[in-house]
Design an enzyme around this catalytic site. Structure first.
Site, short mmCIF file in Angstrom:
data_model
loop_
_atom_site.label_atom_id
_atom_site.label_comp_id
_atom_site.label_asym_id
_atom_site.label_seq_id
_atom_site.Cartn_x
_atom_site.Cartn_y
_atom_site.Cartn_z
N GLY A 49 -10.59 2.00 -4.17
CA GLY A 49 -10.72 2.20 -5.61
C GLY A 49 -11.96 1.54 -6.16
O GLY A 49 -13.00 2.17 -6.34
N GLY A 180 -6.96 5.27 3.57
CA GLY A 180 -6.12 6.42 3.89
C GLY A 180 -6.72 7.32 4.94
O GLY A 180 -6.00 8.05 5.63
N ALA A 245 -1.75 15.19 -5.07
CA ALA A 245 -0.47 14.94 -4.42
C ALA A 245 0.70 15.13 -5.37
O ALA A 245 1.79 15.55 -4.95
CB ALA A 245 -0.45 13.53 -3.83
N HIS A 269 -2.45 1.58 -6.29
CA HIS A 269 -2.38 0.18 -6.72
C HIS A 269 -3.09 -0.05 -8.05
O HIS A 269 -2.79 -0.98 -8.78
CB HIS A 269 -2.99 -0.73 -5.65
CG HIS A 269 -4.45 -0.48 -5.43
ND1 HIS A 269 -4.92 0.54 -4.62
CD2 HIS A 269 -5.55 -1.09 -5.92
CE1 HIS A 269 -6.23 0.54 -4.63
NE2 HIS A 269 -6.65 -0.44 -5.41
N CYS A 411 -8.37 -4.47 17.43
CA CYS A 411 -7.13 -4.33 18.19
C CYS A 411 -6.18 -5.42 17.72
O CYS A 411 -6.60 -6.44 17.19
CB CYS A 411 -7.35 -4.41 19.70
SG CYS A 411 -7.84 -6.04 20.31
N GLY A 493 -4.93 -4.50 -1.96
CA GLY A 493 -3.94 -3.58 -1.42
C GLY A 493 -2.98 -3.04 -2.45
O GLY A 493 -2.84 -1.84 -2.60
#
EC number: 4.2.1.49
Length: 557
Positions: A49, A180, A245, A269, A411, A493
């Site tokens: 954002g 995303g 969406a 968010h 990882c 987040g």
């Protein structure tokens, strides 16, 4: 934004600062703003954002100027993206200390934050934007991969190797930005079909270009046809669809399309970063700035419609989860009272890993040479020969993941593992096997570095979801242990008022001093995750603490 220009990190082994301990944060700051990395680099927006790397271009210039002259016994202080001071410290102290977006709790609301931001007093740092360790979409990819692997264990069936797979399933999600955008590749790496919806066609094109998304459909009918054909053939495929969406999810539900997994990773968010139905893409930012309260209400109403459809899929038997963007709470505020009918992804799939101090371990090659990452990949496989999931991930990442900016890898490693990798990398720098130092960091999403009741700490066993002491202790521990730069942020987040979190980055420059620091930081940082989960009453964390020698005073007799 005034002063905008193209930024790319230097490559190679020639210093532009006085040492690698200051060259590293300089290069990683610049890397965050690389056009191949950042979402809106001219506005200093990296991802999420409005997550910025610096408050404004004058502040960016001040940070760069200071880092090029900073000594190894000095520490730069950065307050919400603005360099505010340099203090004499010592060689074990961090070279940079960062605090981003932090507000006193009663003032921690989006309207108040935006008022202060408009006055030029703060900025939104997200998690790794303002802490200078964003590595592009790969940064969230393995966590997303692990999440969908856990989903596969619930809804899929074993593949030929006996590993749970999403083959023959269709996942519906939305949001294909910096975070995303990891979803379509994570689903296909797990063998499934993914339909990802985004209002911005440029985001979808960018994910195709970086190999995170396979193709873009011409419309809803075409998207459904492609996905259903691949699902029937048990063929992995990801399809992007330009759309809202809040419109697409209810329509798919109305049509009765058989969808097995549903989630969302739009920028819910921050309601100003979610495009409401009825607002054109080209009018988005102007409309949000002109009437933010009205725009927020409209965004929440649209989120309520999207989440209502998600609950409809849940009622129809799909696996549905919140992917940590507060869309449930925003939908609740938009008037939908069943918004919390489905869980967040951490309690549903990730918490057992957190109990082992396991989380996102990432590193970047300051040389800019992909061969250095290939060498570190081999080193990791050599260090952990019995970790089949890790081997599968490293091989898949090497084959499928395109680098953005400086070559990097991520990882998930746990307590007792991360320091081994860090020390090996440092040895490789010292021996010349790597052509320049490596920076080692992580997402703020980690086992012991976040308080976020709608995400990382949702539904803690002891009810400690909102206790924010833990990320503060984490930052203090990393500062005391010798990290190169340490950050404390608010609101990443899930949005302002909903999280406190901390990060660290350490440099493997091949020196003995770096080795000593790395051993402490990369032991103590994940150790905080074990301690936090022991304190919350998780049996697996107790076992790990006992097995691996983590001291917890309240468990000692």
């Amino acid at each position: 934004m005034d002063g905008a220009r193209e930024v790319r990190s230097p490559r190679g082994s020639t210093l532009t600062a006085r040492s690698w301990q200051t060259e590293a944060p300089l290069r990683m700051l610049m890397n965050n703003l690389d056009p191949d990395v950042a979402e809106r680099p001219d506005d200093l927006v990296v991802y999420g954002g409005t997550g910025r790397a610096a408050r404004d271009w004058a502040s960016y210039d001040g940070i760069v100027r200071t880092l090029t002259t900073l000594g190894d016994d000095e520490t730069l202080l950065v307050q919400s993206g603005r360099p505010v001071g340099v203090l004499r410290t010592h060689e074990w102290a961090p070279r940079v200390l960062i605090a981003n977006s932090n507000l006193v709790p009663d003032w921690a609301t989006w309207p108040e934050f935006r008022r202060l931001e408009h006055l030029g007093l703060t900025m939104y740092g997200q998690m790794t934007a303002g802490s200078w360790i964003y590595i592009g979409t790969q940064g969230i990819l393995q966590g997303t991969y692990e999440t969908f692997a856990a989903v596969a264990e619930k809804v899929g069936r074993p593949d030929d190797d006996g590993v749970a797979s999403l083959a023959g399933t269709l996942t519906l999600t939305a949001g294909c930005g910096g975070m995303g955008g990891a979803q379509p590749l994570a689903v296909t790496l797990n063998g499934g079909v993914c339909l990802v919806v985004d209002v911005d066609p440029e985001r979808l094109r960018r994910r195709v270009a970086t190999r995170y998304l396979d193709e873009v459909a011409d419309g809803l009918d075409d998207a459904v046809a492609r996905c259903e054909a691949a699902k029937l053939e048990r063929r992995a495929l990801s399809v992007g669809l330009v759309g809202n969406a809040a419109t697409v999810y209810p329509e798919l539900l109305r049509r009765g399309v058989e969808i097995d997994v549903v989630t969302d990773q739009t920028s819910a968010h921050d309601p100003l970063s979610y495009l409401p139905e009825g607002v054109e893409l080209g009018e988005w930012h102007e409309a949000a700035e002109a009437k933010p309260e009205e725009f927020t209400d409209r965004a929440r109403e649209s989120m309520a419609r999207q989440v209502a459809a998600m609950v409809g899929f849940l009622d129809a038997g799909a696996e549905v989860f919140d992917y940590g963007n507060s869309i449930r709470d925003e939908a609740r505020q938009g008037g939908y009272d069943r918004a919390f009918a489905f869980p967040g992804f951490v309690p549903a799939y990730i918490r057992p890993l957190f109990s082992e101090g396991k989380g996102p371990f990432r590193w970047a090659a300051l040389s800019g040479d992909p061969a250095d990452i290939a060498a570190t990949d081999r080193a990791v496989l050599d260090l952990f020969p019995d970790d089949a999931k890790l081997h599968r991930w490293i091989r898949a990442a090497g084959e499928r993941v395109a680098y953005q900016g400086l070559p990097a890898r991520i990882c998930w490693l746990g307590y007792g593992e991360r320091h081994l990798a860090g020390l090996r990398f440092n040895e490789m720098v010292a021996s010349g096997e790597l052509s320049a130092p490596i920076v080692i960091g992580r997402d703020h999403l980690d086992a012991g570095s976040v308080a976020s009741p709608y995400r990382e700490t949702e539904a803690m066993a002891d009810g400690s979801d909102a206790i924010a002491d833990w990320p503060l202790l984490n930052a203090l521990v990393n500062t005391a242990s010798g990290a190169t730069w340490v950050s404390i942020h608010h609101g990443g987040g899930v949005g302002i008022g909903r999280s406190i979190h901390a990060g660290q980055v350490s440099v493997a420059d091949g020196t003995e001093l770096a080795a000593a620091k790395l051993e402490r930081v990369l032991t103590n940082d994940p150790g905080m995750g074990v301690i936090r989960h022991v304190d919350a009453g998780y049996a697996r964390a107790d076992e790990v603490a006992a097995e691996r020698g983590v001291r917890v005073p309240m468990r000692e007799s």
